[in-house]
Design a protein around this motif. Structure first.
Motif, mmCIF file in Angstrom:
data_model
loop_
_atom_site.group_PDB
_atom_site.id
_atom_site.type_symbol
_atom_site.label_atom_id
_atom_site.label_comp_id
_atom_site.label_asym_id
_atom_site.label_seq_id
_atom_site.Cartn_x
_atom_site.Cartn_y
_atom_site.Cartn_z
ATOM 1 N N LEU A 42 -0.003 19.013 16.637
ATOM 2 C CA LEU A 42 0.418 18.318 15.436
ATOM 3 C C LEU A 42 0.414 16.823 15.722
ATOM 4 O O LEU A 42 1.030 16.368 16.687
ATOM 5 N N THR A 43 -0.301 16.062 14.886
ATOM 6 C CA THR A 43 -0.354 14.617 15.076
ATOM 7 C C THR A 43 0.447 13.931 13.982
ATOM 8 O O THR A 43 0.275 14.222 12.797
ATOM 9 N N LEU A 44 1.337 13.000 14.391
ATOM 10 C CA LEU A 44 2.143 12.221 13.450
ATOM 11 C C LEU A 44 1.637 10.787 13.479
ATOM 12 O O LEU A 44 1.438 10.222 14.564
ATOM 13 N N THR A 45 1.453 10.173 12.305
ATOM 14 C CA THR A 45 0.987 8.795 12.241
ATOM 15 C C THR A 45 1.836 7.997 11.264
ATOM 16 O O THR A 45 2.143 8.468 10.171
ATOM 17 N N ILE A 102 0.870 -1.180 0.000
ATOM 18 C CA ILE A 102 0.000 0.000 0.000
ATOM 19 C C ILE A 102 0.908 1.231 0.000
ATOM 20 O O ILE A 102 1.436 1.627 1.043
ATOM 21 N N PRO A 103 1.150 1.839 -1.179
ATOM 22 C CA PRO A 103 2.154 2.906 -1.287
ATOM 23 C C PRO A 103 2.015 4.028 -0.257
ATOM 24 O O PRO A 103 3.017 4.516 0.262
ATOM 25 N N VAL A 104 0.781 4.424 0.072
ATOM 26 C CA VAL A 104 0.613 5.559 0.990
ATOM 27 C C VAL A 104 1.208 5.238 2.370
ATOM 28 O O VAL A 104 1.583 6.134 3.125
ATOM 29 N N LEU A 105 1.350 3.942 2.692
ATOM 30 C CA LEU A 105 1.913 3.560 3.991
ATOM 31 C C LEU A 105 3.433 3.719 4.069
ATOM 32 O O LEU A 105 4.016 3.574 5.139
ATOM 33 N N THR A 106 4.097 4.012 2.948
ATOM 34 C CA THR A 106 5.516 4.398 3.059
ATOM 35 C C THR A 106 5.628 5.851 3.526
ATOM 36 O O THR A 106 6.726 6.359 3.708
ATOM 37 N N GLY A 107 4.481 6.495 3.696
ATOM 38 C CA GLY A 107 4.470 7.890 4.087
ATOM 39 C C GLY A 107 4.214 8.097 5.573
ATOM 40 O O GLY A 107 3.767 7.206 6.292
ATOM 41 N N LEU A 108 4.537 9.312 6.008
ATOM 42 C CA LEU A 108 4.228 9.767 7.354
ATOM 43 C C LEU A 108 3.055 10.734 7.228
ATOM 44 O O LEU A 108 3.093 11.654 6.407
ATOM 45 N N LYS A 109 2.021 10.514 8.042
ATOM 46 C CA LYS A 109 0.872 11.421 7.988
ATOM 47 C C LYS A 109 1.038 12.519 9.035
ATOM 48 O O LYS A 109 1.316 12.225 10.215
ATOM 49 N N LEU A 110 0.898 13.757 8.595
ATOM 50 C CA LEU A 110 0.970 14.897 9.506
ATOM 51 C C LEU A 110 -0.378 15.600 9.497
ATOM 52 O O LEU A 110 -0.895 15.920 8.421
#
Lengths: 376, 376
Positions: free
Chosen positions: A42-45, A27-35
């Motif tokens: 500020l929430t980091l996931t 799942i490409p989006v999961l190589t990302g950090l969500k801000l």
């Protein structure tokens, strides 16, 4: 979205969240950090879909000097963004969505522009209701994990054995793991007795990651749903999926009686097994032999190509018949390490039956079981 | 052969000698450690046929507490013997050839028996006569190695470029390395002037290993024959084969004039190049661009997939025309690191010609040259 933050405070949270982010995923989006920047902070996931970690920097946190100019959300390439943040020249940095999902990171004279992804495409974290909740000391939990996770299976043929079985009954908590060659079982009586009955199997990999985050934490709140567990570590939330299925009944595997009991210092025995395993590792069947008798005990290892080793063992107490038994020294090393530098009792029945290691004090609380290897 | 020795003192020598021993080699006896016990002490030898290291523990060395009961020689499997020695239980250990090449190692209650090899089958070390000898400060030699070895080629297509060219002329010593994309040249005037003219090309790999052994050494004696060099570090001897052939004439590669001179702090510039390379590393052609003009200088890096970076540079001094030049940031990083935290001058002619980095002070002593990359 636009915020400015102290880089050191941000990196601390970023490192925690990054534990959950896999370099490669389907799942490409999961190589990302969500801000996500909102009025509160500020929430980091980060998530690899098995484990998800979420942490929040509050605008009230003075060391973070967080200033949110515009709220909003973005997903940034995690590994790459981390490298940038760690190498920025200034103490603070500003992150801003400039157009579309293009995001600038500025610090001192450096200006990075990187391509982000739509935060709306990021999977939602599981929603967990707080009815089934347990409070644990972080130190105790870390110890329980390290003592049991060594015995989980790393083979996918029986997925259920890749997890540790946690069971709660009143204020009794038990953790068990087995790969069918060895077993680790730890029991703890919890302070708080307001615990519901619960059974869950947590992947060993999740627990290893969780353990690394428990160092500077005092108390962990644990909440369970049908297929997820949430550990709350202050402002940081650690989610893991649970393994589905019934964990085998391990109580009948543990022998309740024994014919031979030998007491060793765990650290001394570990050093001797380490030396014997130098030879067994050079051999095709990785086995060492323990001989116990009234006249003395010794451990031997050998490799036809390289040579052999034998070492007399310092036995602190001995009760029972003579015995010759062979086993995988690596299982024994894992088990011995989990006790630390204390005296342990090893209880045998015959050379073909599993034997158990327990602390001399408080035997019921902690058991390591090892199945011997039949040799000819 | 039978000797008893303090384990800590023995391990120190063992670690040095082990640097030369390869895990895999076409000559099986070279996976072994050669031990020779004679009336004066114990000699340890390791070799991978390119590098050979020999060191001697003297019976006069009090910390070694060496006691030689029987003289003799044996070759023992190096990696395996090292692991055993490091895990033995007692402060001292005894090594004894019991029958044929079978050797026992005893320490405390542990007894290892391992199969050795005939020491007569071990290759002889080169014999080096002491006519051509140079004395060097170990610190200076280590610095020269670290400053030049970065530019050796790691491609076997031109083997001669995998070495560093050392040349001595009177009391002038020069070291040069180039992989044809970049070049490092260091010149030193030696204290002692009784040096013969000598030219030698030492494999970069040998120098890297040598450098690791120079930390607690004051002076190094260097002796050269036609195809071998010997560095004597007190009681430890380090042999390396030399590369055969003529090293290219590098003097004509170094531009003697320049049109543009810019002064930077090396550490500051390194940090900016590091940041720019984060982007260039994500791109197929690993290139960053430096723009210099009277109105300011900046470095940029970009990757079409990921994003871009630009950073204004702190220029300490500037003389010449405006210039845009592109280069491999990894070559620049290696070069900048070799200067430490000092001010350096970068001298350019055109965007297609090699440029050089020198210290602001003492420019002749140290030059790093980098060939730019042509971009469109």
């Amino acid at each position: 979205m636009k915020f400015t933050v102290n880089r050191t405070a941000f990196i601390k949270e970023l490192n925690d969240v990054s534990r959950a982010i896999a370099a490669r995923t389907t799942i490409p989006v999961l190589t990302g950090l969500k801000l996500v920047a909102d009025a509160n902070g500020l929430t980091l996931t980060g998530s690899d879909s098995d484990i998800s970690i979420e942490t929040t920097l509050s605008i009230a946190d003075e060391t973070a000097s967080l200033n949110i100019e515009d709220t909003g959300a973005i997903v940034l390439p995690a590994r790459f963004f981390s490298e940038i943040v760690k190498q920025l020249p200034d103490q603070t940095m500003t992150v801003e969505i400039t157009s579309g999902f293009q995001t600038t990171i500025t610090s001192g004279s450096a200006l990075f522009t990187i391509n982000g992804l739509d935060a709306n495409t990021y999977p939602h974290l599981p929603e967990i209701e707080s009815t089934n909740s347990v409070s644990l000391s972080a130190d105790t939990l870390r110890q329980i994990i390290s003592q049991t996770v060594i015995a989980v299976s790393n083979q996918e043929s029986r997925p259920i054995l890749t997890g540790v079985h946690f069971s709660f009954n009143g204020n009794e908590f038990a953790a068990v793991a087995t790969d069918s060659h060895r077993l680790s079982q730890r029991r703890v009586t919890l302070d708080a007795a307001n615990v519901n009955k619960a059974d869950l199997i947590i992947p060993g990999k999740s627990l290893n990651e969780l353990a690394k985050m428990l160092e500077n934490v005092e108390t962990v709140e644990m909440q369970v749903t049908e297929n997820q567990v949430l550990f709350s570590l202050g402002k940081t939330l650690f989610y893991s999926r649970l393994l589905e299925g019934n964990y085998p009944d391990t109580t009948r595997l543990i022998p309740t009686e024994s014919d031979i009991q030998v007491t060793f210092n765990a650290t001394e025995l570990l050093a001797a097994i380490n030396r014997a395993s130098l030879l067994s590792h050079e051999s095709r069947n990785n086995v060492v032999k323990l001989e116990i008798s009234e006249t003395g005990s010794k451990i031997t290892g050998n490799s036809p190509d390289v040579g052999q080793v034998e070492e007399a063992l310092n036995v602190k107490n001995y009760d029972g018949n003579a015995l010759e038994i062979s086993f995988n020294p690596d299982y024994m090393k894992d088990a011995l390490r989990s006790f630390g530098n204390i005296d342990i009792e090893v209880s045998f029945t015959t050379s073909l039956r599993p034997f158990i290691l327990t602390p001399v004090e408080n035997k019921e609380s902690f058991i390591q079981l090892i199945t011997p290897v039949r040799t000819f």
